[in-house]
Design a protein around this motif. Structure first.
Motif, PDB file in Angstrom:
ATOM      1  N   PRO A   1     -12.640   6.401   7.072  1.00 54.66           N
ATOM      2  CA  PRO A   1     -13.703   5.110   6.718  1.00 54.66           C
ATOM      3  C   PRO A   1     -15.511   5.734   6.804  1.00 54.66           C
ATOM      4  O   PRO A   1     -15.526   6.720   7.436  1.00 54.66           O
TER       5      PRO A   1
ATOM      6  N   THR B   1      -1.456   0.551  11.227  1.00 53.79           N
ATOM      7  CA  THR B   1      -2.051   0.238  11.999  1.00 53.79           C
ATOM      8  C   THR B   1      -3.540   0.236  12.687  1.00 53.79           C
ATOM      9  O   THR B   1      -3.216   0.769  13.640  1.00 53.79           O
ATOM     10  N   THR B   2      -4.767  -0.494  11.931  1.00 54.65           N
ATOM     11  CA  THR B   2      -5.834  -0.973  13.129  1.00 54.65           C
ATOM     12  C   THR B   2      -5.565  -2.096  13.663  1.00 54.65           C
ATOM     13  O   THR B   2      -7.202  -1.811  14.989  1.00 54.65           O
TER      14      THR B   2
ATOM     15  N   ALA C   1     -12.558  -1.315  10.014  1.00 54.29           N
ATOM     16  CA  ALA C   1     -10.851  -1.332  10.278  1.00 54.29           C
ATOM     17  C   ALA C   1     -11.141  -3.002  10.836  1.00 54.29           C
ATOM     18  O   ALA C   1     -11.319  -4.147  11.268  1.00 54.29           O
TER      19      ALA C   1
ATOM     20  N   ARG D   1     -16.582  -9.384   5.090  1.00 49.59           N
ATOM     21  CA  ARG D   1     -17.041  -8.088   4.957  1.00 49.59           C
ATOM     22  C   ARG D   1     -18.558  -8.416   4.674  1.00 49.59           C
ATOM     23  O   ARG D   1     -19.311  -7.445   4.663  1.00 49.59           O
TER      24      ARG D   1
ATOM     25  N   TYR E   1      -1.235  11.255   6.566  1.00 43.94           N
ATOM     26  CA  TYR E   1      -2.597  10.735   6.554  1.00 43.94           C
ATOM     27  C   TYR E   1      -3.251   9.651   7.125  1.00 43.94           C
ATOM     28  O   TYR E   1      -2.256   9.615   8.320  1.00 43.94           O
TER      29      TYR E   1
ATOM     30  N   TYR F   1      -9.902  -1.338   5.585  1.00 45.01           N
ATOM     31  CA  TYR F   1      -9.511  -0.406   6.028  1.00 45.01           C
ATOM     32  C   TYR F   1      -8.116  -1.319   7.076  1.00 45.01           C
ATOM     33  O   TYR F   1      -8.138  -1.540   8.023  1.00 45.01           O
TER      34      TYR F   1
ATOM     35  N   THR G   1      -6.186 -12.436   2.390  1.00 43.27           N
ATOM     36  CA  THR G   1      -7.112 -11.912   0.703  1.00 43.27           C
ATOM     37  C   THR G   1      -6.249 -12.367  -0.779  1.00 43.27           C
ATOM     38  O   THR G   1      -7.314 -11.284  -1.624  1.00 43.27           O
TER      39      THR G   1
ATOM     40  N   ALA H   1      -7.222   7.671   8.002  1.00 43.67           N
ATOM     41  CA  ALA H   1      -8.138   7.051   7.434  1.00 43.67           C
ATOM     42  C   ALA H   1      -9.393   7.571   7.818  1.00 43.67           C
ATOM     43  O   ALA H   1      -9.398   8.002   8.535  1.00 43.67           O
TER      44      ALA H   1
ATOM     45  N   GLU I   1       0.539  -1.081   0.072  1.00 45.83           N
ATOM     46  CA  GLU I   1      -0.066   0.116  -0.136  1.00 45.83           C
ATOM     47  C   GLU I   1       0.642   1.289  -0.204  1.00 45.83           C
ATOM     48  O   GLU I   1       0.377   2.239  -0.868  1.00 45.83           O
TER      49      GLU I   1
ATOM     50  N   ARG J   1       1.260   4.482  -3.029  1.00 43.09           N
ATOM     51  CA  ARG J   1       0.909   6.433  -2.516  1.00 43.09           C
ATOM     52  C   ARG J   1       1.733   6.641  -2.345  1.00 43.09           C
ATOM     53  O   ARG J   1       2.168   7.729  -3.114  1.00 43.09           O
TER      54      ARG J   1
ATOM     55  N   ASP K   1     -16.059  -0.238   4.289  1.00 44.29           N
ATOM     56  CA  ASP K   1     -14.524  -1.030   2.796  1.00 44.29           C
ATOM     57  C   ASP K   1     -13.924  -1.280   4.469  1.00 44.29           C
ATOM     58  O   ASP K   1     -13.356  -0.308   5.237  1.00 44.29           O
TER      59      ASP K   1
END
Length: 836
Positions: free
Chosen positions: A616, A269-270, A446, A583, A612, A598, A465, A614, A250, A254, A596
């Motif tokens: 969501p 991260t989450t 998340a 999901r 940055y 993330y 994934t 997030a 990712e 970016r 979504d």
């Protein structure tokens, strides 16, 4: 000199950039609670200010590299004359006379080419630098920029690489070792060339003594200190390589490769550390449980106790590779006899690390125990209860007889794997199948945990994934949701009876079957979904329509081109990833909203500025705003810095609630066991969590090649998948191991979603449920409950075990009362099998 300056002036780079220099520092990835997951970048660097560096480090560098640094103006005339004298007397360039300022000029703007013109440019650049920066600024740049071997740039990183400690924690001997590296980081570093490093360290110490920077006692102690350096990798606090790789990809997307790797970004991260470790432990323990009930495939290698010449003839065990050349050499030297401890430990040190598994060699075999030696020299005895599971593996469907003695399992000289268990170690092996666990917050997407396989060292393929596998019966909640949107209810009766459909084009009859092949006639949809009745699912998709159902499934985020448009869809012929399934199920958990997923919460630059964060889509924007205000200590009158986006409503809240009700029955069952009408859902093993507010669905594909369980509470949804990477292999079945009994081996028979995937989900949720909202699911508006007859689904006035309260969308509740004298007939062959 003036003429020479104007000759090279146009080739000199501007040194203005040194005022705002950005040192290349690696990208670091953290958990949500600030624990390091991984570090990416070609250079290891820990920038420090001069105030953060010990005075002895500054003294050692200055004494060795540039003793007159604070007195010259970038060029040291004394050093130049000394170098010129050496050149005249020897005819060779042996000393460069480079000051620290000149080295900064070279490191930032020039190369290490040994040429007169480069040296001249270096000198003029040094003069420019001295005009622009203070001495302290120049020294700080130097100490953070220089290469010191093993990818360490700067003294801060060198302290970590060579000693695994912060710079201020080093001894004088260790500081002197690092201070001696700039002259030759490749040939003087203490790991690759300890003797050369020792001599260089003593030179540094002597220079410090000559400059009166240390005492004679300090000099003597450091001069005679042993070389203690060894390579220290990045101090990873949480093992989450699959998540780290997702972040790496990712970030490259970016910012590009160079910027992502070298700009010092800190990515948060989450995922919390404890959740990630719980998921990894659950996946690994579940795979070991599967693998152990299918039998032991034998040791990794046999090191002695045989004729070593047979390896030259290629007669090694076909299930294991031939030993490498070094191992063969040791085998031949010992002539089939026991190895000495030195050879054993050297052999073990060459073995790769695989998760929590540890390599060991069996040294002695007793009646019901074995003695082993592990990497590092630790000696352990494996007692019988750590060995007795290891009956021979024949194939996925068959296991050999339970062993009676340790010699039935292992021999002295066997290279084996062991894994940590409570109070010791247990015989183990690398599991045959793969697995994935992914969990996310159904309220905003998340990511809470993600594990893409048993070990990243074995395979970097992220099955959470990337692995699109057939989902089997985990598709059914989506099929039922479509039916509920088309006026079916939890009390609607559908015939659980065999189906035979003749296809005149192919000349083949399609006969979908239940698993197991038991048919119970007319059945309420609550029970049909909870017990995963295949033929009921087929009848529902026929009633709603295949195309209509396929279109409806896109509401859950599934790609239209990946949804089969035929009746096999109702049985799970579609293939999705575990993340996609999580999901999709989140829509049921949050009342019908599509979130979504993330996994990056925020990104900070090297100075701690947030570049940055997030934003969501939230199911409850008011809840998100409240949480944001509390986290940032904002009052009601304070300005909210960002809008909170609403997750779209993709199915009705009523349909989501009805599915959840049925999936709770998949865990807790129904009926009355006291009156012999009780029944279990396919997820009954989750009752061990003792939580009435969880829901979930098992999934098993044809020939048991894939096993699934996806379940949720209000605060988390988690998907677990187990299967072989090779699609030709099925998960198989097991028989009872006589050594273990049903208490230690409760799963016997065919593998399935409820026996293979669900136990891993339970292990994870034992940890996770204590953290999240697991209160009862909120009843949406527009719904009601009425008492119905369990057999017919109609209204009843009875209050005994034959009745129950059922939920309905207002207007779909039954209008007729059940006939108390006559039960619904059992119908096993009909056209559509629908009873409303």
């Amino acid at each position: 000199m003036v003429g020479l300056y104007y000759y090279v002036k146009d080739d000199l780079p501007s040194v203005e950039t040194l005022r705002d220099v950005r040192l290349q520092t690696p990208m670091q990835v953290y958990t949500a609670d600030g624990r390091l997951i991984s570090q990416f970048g070609e250079q290891r660097r820990i920038p420090l200010s001069l105030d953060e560096m010990p005075q002895q480090m500054l003294d050692a560098i200055l004494a060795t590299e540039d003793a007159r640094f604070y007195s010259h103006r970038g060029i040291d005339p004394i050093g130049v004359m000394r170098a010129f004298r050496v050149l005249i007397t020897t005819g060779e360039i042996r000393e460069g006379a480079s000051t620290i300022t000149m080295q900064v000029a070279r490191e930032f703007y020039l190369t290490r080419e040994r040429a007169w013109m480069r040296k001249i440019k270096e000198a003029f650049l040094a003069l420019h630098i001295e005009q622009m920066l203070t001495k302290d600024e120049i020294l700080e740049l130097y100490l953070n920029k220089i290469f010191l071997g093993h990818r360490a740039y700067g003294v801060g990183a060198a302290a970590q690489v060579y000693y695994g400690r912060d710079l201020h924690e080093l001894t004088l001997a260790e500081i002197a070792t690092i201070a001696g590296l700039p002259q030759g980081p490749s040939i003087l570093n203490p790991i690759s060339h300890p003797q050369a490093s020792l001599q260089r360290r003593r030179i540094v110490l002597r220079r410090m003594l000559d400059e009166n920077l240390i005492t004679r006692a300090q000099f003597d102690a450091a001069f005679n200190a042993p070389v203690t350096a060894r390579f220290h990798g990045t101090e990873i606090e949480v093992n989450a390589p699959y998540l780290a790789e997702m972040v790496r990809q990712e970030m490259i997307e970016r910012f590009g490769v160079d910027d992502a790797y070298n700009s010092g970004y800190r990515v948060f991260t989450t995922v919390r550390a404890d959740n990630q470790m719980a998921a990894q432990n659950a996946l690994q323990e579940n795979l070991h449980a599967y693998d152990e009930r299918h039998g032991y495939r034998g040791p990794e290698q046999q090191l002695w106790g045989f004729d070593p010449e047979r390896y030259f003839r290629g007669e090694g065990d076909a299930n294991r590779p031939l030993p490498d050349e070094i191992t063969l050499e040791v085998m031949l030297r010992h002539g089939g006899q026991a190895w000495d401890e030195v050879d054993i430990l050297q052999y073990l040190n060459r073995q790769p690390r695989i998760g929590r598994l540890q390599h060991a060699v069996v040294t002695d075999v007793h009646e019901q125990s074995v003695d082993i030696i592990m990497r590092g020299g630790m000696r352990v005895t494996l007692d019988w209860d750590r060995l007795d599971w290891a009956r021979p593996f024949i194939d996925q469907e068959r296991q050999g007889r339970a062993p009676q003695r340790a010699a039935d399992i292992l021999n002295a000289g066997d290279h084996i794997l062991v894994r940590p268990v409570s109070e010791g170690w247990k015989l183990a092996q690398i599991p045959g199948p793969s697995s994935a666990i992914v969990a996310l917050d159904p309220q905003d997407g998340a990511l809470q945990s993600i594990v893409g396989g048993y070990s990243f060292n074995l395979s970097q393929f992220n099955r959470a994934t990337q692995a699109k596998r057939q989902v089997g019966s985990t598709i059914k909640p989506f099929i039922y949701a479509a039916a509920f949107e088309n006026n079916f209810t939890l009390a609607s009766l559908v015939n659980d009876a065999p189906i035979t459909q003749w296809n005149p084009g192919s000349g083949i009859a399609w006969r979908p079957r239940n698993s197991p092949e038991v048919y119970d006639g007319p059945m309420r949809l609550r029970e049909a979904l909870a017990r995963s009745k295949n033929v009921v699912s087929v009848r529902l998709i026929r009633e709603v329509g295949v195309d209509e159902t396929a279109d409806y499934l896109t509401n859950f985020g599934f790609a239209p081109n990946e949804i089969p448009r035929n009746e096999s869809l109702s049985l799970g012929s579609a293939s999705f990833t575990p993340l996609e399934m999580a999901r999709g199920f989140a829509v049921f958990a949050n009342g019908g909203h599509l979130i979504d997923p993330y996994f990056i919460a925020r990104i900070e630059d090297s100075e701690g500025n947030v570049v940055y964060e997030a934003n969501p889509r939230f199911v409850c924007t008011e809840c998100a705003e409240k949480a944001y205000r509390e986290a940032h200590e904002l009052g009601p009158e304070d300005y909210i810095e960002r809008p909170f986006r609403q997750a779209p409503q993709v199915i009705s809240a009523q349909a989501a609630y009805l599915v959840t009700e049925a999936l709770q029955s998949a865990v807790w069952g129904g009926g009355s066991w006291a009156n012999q009408t009780g029944w279990n859902g396919t997820g009954w093993r989750a009752q061990s969590l003792r939580n009435r507010n969880i829901a979930g669905k098992t999934g098993t594909t044809n020939d048991v090649r894939d096993a699934w369980f996806v379940g949720y509470s209000q605060g988390t949804v988690a998907a677990t998948w187990v299967g072989f990477d090779n699609l030709e292999f099925a998960l198989g079945r097991t028989s009872l191991n006589a050594n273990l009994g049903r208490q230690r081996q409760p799963i016997v028979g065919s593998e399935a979603g409820g026996t293979t995937a669900l136990p891993g989900w339970i292990l994870y949720m034992e940890h996770k449920l204590s953290q999240v909202d697991s209160s009862p699911f909120e009843l949406p508006s527009g719904m009601m409950s009425v008492r119905i007859d369990q057999a017919s689904g109609k209204l009843t006035n009875r209050t005994d075990f034959t009745s129950m309260f059922e939920y309905f969308v207002r207007g779909t509740e039954p209008r007729e009362f059940a006939d108390s004298d006559r039960r619904q007939p059992q119908i096993f062959e009909d056209d559509d099998g629908l009873f409303r």
